[in-house]
Design an enzyme around this catalytic site. Sequence first.
Site, mmCIF file in Angstrom:
data_model
loop_
_atom_site.group_PDB
_atom_site.id
_atom_site.type_symbol
_atom_site.label_atom_id
_atom_site.label_comp_id
_atom_site.label_asym_id
_atom_site.label_seq_id
_atom_site.Cartn_x
_atom_site.Cartn_y
_atom_site.Cartn_z
ATOM 1 N N ILE A 70 0.833 -1.200 0.000
ATOM 2 C CA ILE A 70 0.000 0.000 0.000
ATOM 3 C C ILE A 70 0.868 1.251 0.000
ATOM 4 C CG2 ILE A 70 -0.232 -0.145 2.523
ATOM 5 C CD1 ILE A 70 -3.081 1.073 2.204
ATOM 6 N N CYS A 71 0.296 2.330 -0.519
ATOM 7 C CA CYS A 71 0.896 3.660 -0.478
ATOM 8 C C CYS A 71 2.144 3.697 -1.364
ATOM 9 C CB CYS A 71 1.187 4.043 0.970
ATOM 10 S SG CYS A 71 1.557 5.786 1.251
ATOM 11 N N ALA A 72 3.288 4.026 -0.789
ATOM 12 C CA ALA A 72 4.520 4.115 -1.577
ATOM 13 C C ALA A 72 5.224 2.773 -1.723
ATOM 14 C CB ALA A 72 5.465 5.140 -0.952
ATOM 15 N N TYR B 52 0.466 5.300 -4.032
ATOM 16 C CA TYR B 52 0.407 6.709 -3.673
ATOM 17 C C TYR B 52 0.853 7.558 -4.862
ATOM 18 C CZ TYR B 52 0.548 10.847 -0.767
ATOM 19 O OH TYR B 52 0.297 12.085 -0.231
#
Length: 187
Positions: free
Chosen positions: A103-105, A125
Amino acid sequence: MSKVMVALAQGCEEIEAVTVIDVLRRAEIEVDVVSINADDSLSVTASRGVKLEADYPWSKVEPASYQMLVLPGGLPGVENLRDHPGLIAALQARPSEQWLGAICAAPGFVLASHDLLGSATITGYPGSLGAVPSEQLSTQAVVNDGSAKLITSQGPGTAMEFALALVEQLLGKDKARQVAEPMLINY
């Protein structure tokens, strides 16, 4: 029973880490929270200063024994994940039946940095996916690429949906709905 490892690095995004751990445990999935600290300490300070305590240090787990590995985002957490030789070796040697959540970066900083995406369709992200070819990118909050056994998500605001997608993958949509309902989430 499903068994999942959530890898915690100093500077991880606390919403993403804690949401995933909490939701998977509500689904009665066995979750091992694993710190990647070089000194084998269990304490991790997340990106906003929240103190988290892992169950095990990296040196005490066998990554291939898990049904799924999960990588929370956050800075500098993803840089610490990206630079951990043991974690990267485990991801490179990931058994074909093992799922991966990022998730995200984490999809861009960890997976793309080490050429671990293959041709998978992913999300992450915004601004962290520069190394990923545009034809592999999605703007969806959560993407499950079944052929790559990879589930990705965009960031803190999508952490709950991401966690429920992990539950759905491991135990089915009915179980994900059963977990979501008492949390007042329409899934």
